[in-house]
Design an enzyme around this catalytic site. Structure first.
Site, PDB file in Angstrom:
ATOM      1  N   ASN A 206       0.607  -1.231   0.067  1.00 19.19           N
ATOM      2  CA  ASN A 206       0.047  -0.063  -0.069  1.00 19.19           C
ATOM      3  C   ASN A 206       0.903   1.217  -0.001  1.00 19.19           C
ATOM      4  O   ASN A 206       2.050   1.248  -0.120  1.00 19.19           O
ATOM      5  CB  ASN A 206      -0.964  -0.099   1.188  1.00 19.19           C
ATOM      6  CG  ASN A 206      -0.176  -0.061   2.286  1.00 19.19           C
ATOM      7  OD1 ASN A 206       0.588   0.698   2.850  1.00 19.19           O
ATOM      8  ND2 ASN A 206      -0.521  -1.009   3.132  1.00 19.19           N
ATOM      9  N   PRO A 301      -3.031 -11.675  10.681  1.00 20.05           N
ATOM     10  CA  PRO A 301      -3.132 -11.650  12.078  1.00 20.05           C
ATOM     11  C   PRO A 301      -3.610 -10.058  12.365  1.00 20.05           C
ATOM     12  O   PRO A 301      -2.721  -9.262  11.662  1.00 20.05           O
ATOM     13  CB  PRO A 301      -2.282 -12.012  12.791  1.00 20.05           C
ATOM     14  CG  PRO A 301      -0.922 -12.121  11.882  1.00 20.05           C
ATOM     15  CD  PRO A 301      -1.619 -12.337  10.520  1.00 20.05           C
TER      16      PRO A 301
HETATM   17  O1  C5P Z   1      -8.645  -2.500  10.974  1.00 21.73           O
HETATM   18  P1  C5P Z   1      -7.680  -1.502  10.359  1.00 21.73           P
HETATM   19  O2  C5P Z   1      -6.634  -1.882   9.531  1.00 21.73           O
HETATM   20  O3  C5P Z   1      -8.581  -0.294   9.863  1.00 21.73           O
HETATM   21  O4  C5P Z   1      -7.046  -0.972  11.828  1.00 21.73           O
HETATM   22  C1  C5P Z   1      -6.220  -0.160  11.608  1.00 21.73           C
HETATM   23  C2  C5P Z   1      -5.269  -0.204  13.015  1.00 21.73           C
HETATM   24  O5  C5P Z   1      -4.656  -1.354  13.197  1.00 21.73           O
HETATM   25  C3  C5P Z   1      -3.861   0.355  12.847  1.00 21.73           C
HETATM   26  O6  C5P Z   1      -3.559   1.196  14.039  1.00 21.73           O
HETATM   27  C4  C5P Z   1      -3.001  -0.684  12.323  1.00 21.73           C
HETATM   28  O7  C5P Z   1      -1.630  -0.649  12.707  1.00 21.73           O
HETATM   29  C5  C5P Z   1      -3.867  -1.798  13.099  1.00 21.73           C
HETATM   30  N1  C5P Z   1      -3.607  -3.158  12.474  1.00 21.73           N
HETATM   31  C6  C5P Z   1      -2.645  -4.188  12.810  1.00 21.73           C
HETATM   32  N2  C5P Z   1      -2.664  -5.406  12.220  1.00 21.73           N
HETATM   33  C7  C5P Z   1      -3.502  -5.610  11.180  1.00 21.73           C
HETATM   34  C8  C5P Z   1      -4.226  -4.405  10.848  1.00 21.73           C
HETATM   35  C9  C5P Z   1      -4.261  -3.245  11.380  1.00 21.73           C
HETATM   36  O8  C5P Z   1      -2.005  -3.836  13.793  1.00 21.73           O
HETATM   37  N3  C5P Z   1      -3.584  -6.675  10.520  1.00 21.73           N
END
Ligand code: C5P
Length: 393
Positions: A206, A301
């Protein structure tokens, strides 16, 4: 902040005028002290012009002593930065010698001393230099570098002086006006994107640049925290005081986070972790056979949620980069991931967020409070965020 830049006699001294300029750009005042050997590489007049102050070279110069003597210089400084620090100067400092103006000031000052070693790689690797460095570290000096790379002597390896911009950024850490609000706290931060392999030559990723997470790591370090930064592939550097661990995929990041989570007081998940990875990474490059290619993916995860649900959970801060219903989604994540704080930002606004130097954050905490940080430089926002977290813990 008042910084005394000491220059000893190595070829890297040609970078010292630039270093002085970079430090002055941060708003600091600079005075320069040179060893005699340094003056054979670079003229004191040049340093006088860039620092805006007379340059001192002699301990026993009645004229200089009558103006700002060695004890006054030692008292004046908030930080003594020696760049470059040669093997000889390091040896003299390690043995408490005071046989020239610069080493005398180092003995007489109560300010922190940081040195940026620069020398031939064999001289750096030499046991005598290494034991001197160890001694200086034990005495509380900060050792900045050296860097790896091409050397003036034609060899390549460890021994290059860190670049002036890097050293100037390090100096800010020693500002006596900085609040040490995170003193002694252990902070673990994730930053940057992750890369999920498709085959040996392709991956999914990304647009995260890592800038926000790196600025948070730097701000936490400047506030006195011990910082570990687990970073996906990015092209930026953190402060030397930040312990950096580089990873590629979400699984690597998960593993490194859990290997480093013991004794962590605050966890900040700033990485843009890929939500999915390819089920089976192809062993060989996928050939262009059909008009369509279907990749089957499996969920990665959730690193942040896994930390937030540990029995001995640190204070957990997440980020919610959203394009719609920003606050609603952030509120939901705060709860569903069991977080203490979430920083929401609207990445549909191309002026802020991914890859930009600017950001704008709305911070929600589990005590129901909302704090708005206006659109600003990521460095400023990182400072604000660290101060806010410091108030909460
Ligand atoms: O669920 P989402 O990806 O939008 O959540 C964002 C937050 O979760 C961020 O703080 C990101 O660093 C963390 N995150 C994580 N592991 C993932 C997905 C997101 O630590 N697999």
């Amino acid at each position: 902040m008042k910084i005394l830049v000491g220059i000893s006699g190595g070829i890297a001294a040609y970078k010292s005028p630039d270093l002085v300029r970079r430090i002055k750009e941060t708003g600091a005042e600079v005075r320069v002290v040179m060893t005699h050997a340094a003056t054979t590489f670079i003229s004191p007049l040049t340093l006088q012009a860039v620092s805006g102050n007379t340059v001192s070279t002699d301990l026993l110069d009645p004229e200089a002593e009558a103006a700002m003597g060695h004890i006054e210089l030692a008292r004046w400084a908030d930080l003594v930065l020696i760049a470059p620090a040669t093997a000889d100067l390091i040896a003299r400092l390690a043995n408490g010698m005071a046989n020239d103006l610069l080493t005398t000031i180092c003995l007489a000052t109560t300010a922190p001393i940081a040195i940026a070693p620069a020398m031939n790689l064999q001289m750096w690797a030499n046991a005598a230099t290494q034991s001197n460095i160890k001694k200086l570290q034990q005495n509380g000096l900060s050792i900045l570098g050296p860097d790896k790379g091409e050397q003036a002597c034609g060899e390549t390896g460890l021994g290059r002086m860190l670049e002036p911009t890097v050293l100037a950024a390090e100096c800010l850490r020693f500002d006596p006006e900085l609040t040490q609000s995170m003193s002694g706290k252990n902070i673990l931060i994730t930053a940057g994107p992750t890369r999920e392999d498709i085959d040996p030559v392709r991956y999914l990723s990304n647009h995260s640049s890592g800038k926000m997470g790196f600025e948070i790591a730097n701000a936490a370090s400047r506030a006195g925290a011990n910082v570990i930064l687990i970073s996906g592939p990015v092209t930026i550097d953190a402060l030397i005081s930040v312990k950096r661990v580089d990873v590629i995929s979400a699984n690597d990041m998960y593993q490194q986070v859990h290997e480093n989570i013991n004794d962590i007081d605050i966890f900040i998940g700033c990485a843009a972790v890929a939500d999915y990875r390819v089920c089976e990474v192809a062993q060989h490059k996928i050939k262009k056979n059909d008009q369509q290619l279907v990749l089957t993916m499996v969920e990665n995860p959730d690193i942040l949620a896994s930390v937030a649900n540990l029995p001995e959970k640190p204070y957990c801060v997440g980020f919610a980069a959203e394009t719609t219903k920003v606050l609603e989604n952030a509120k939901h994540k705060l709860k569903s991931k069991n977080l203490d704080m979430i920083c929401a930002n609207d990445v549909s606004d191309s002026e802020i967020g991914f890859n930009s130097d600017l950001n704008q954050l709305t911070i929600l905490t589990n005590d129901g409070l909302t704090t708005e940080f206006e659109k600003s430089n990521k460095k400023v926002l990182a400072e604000q965020l660290i101060q806010l977290i410091a108030q909460k813990i």
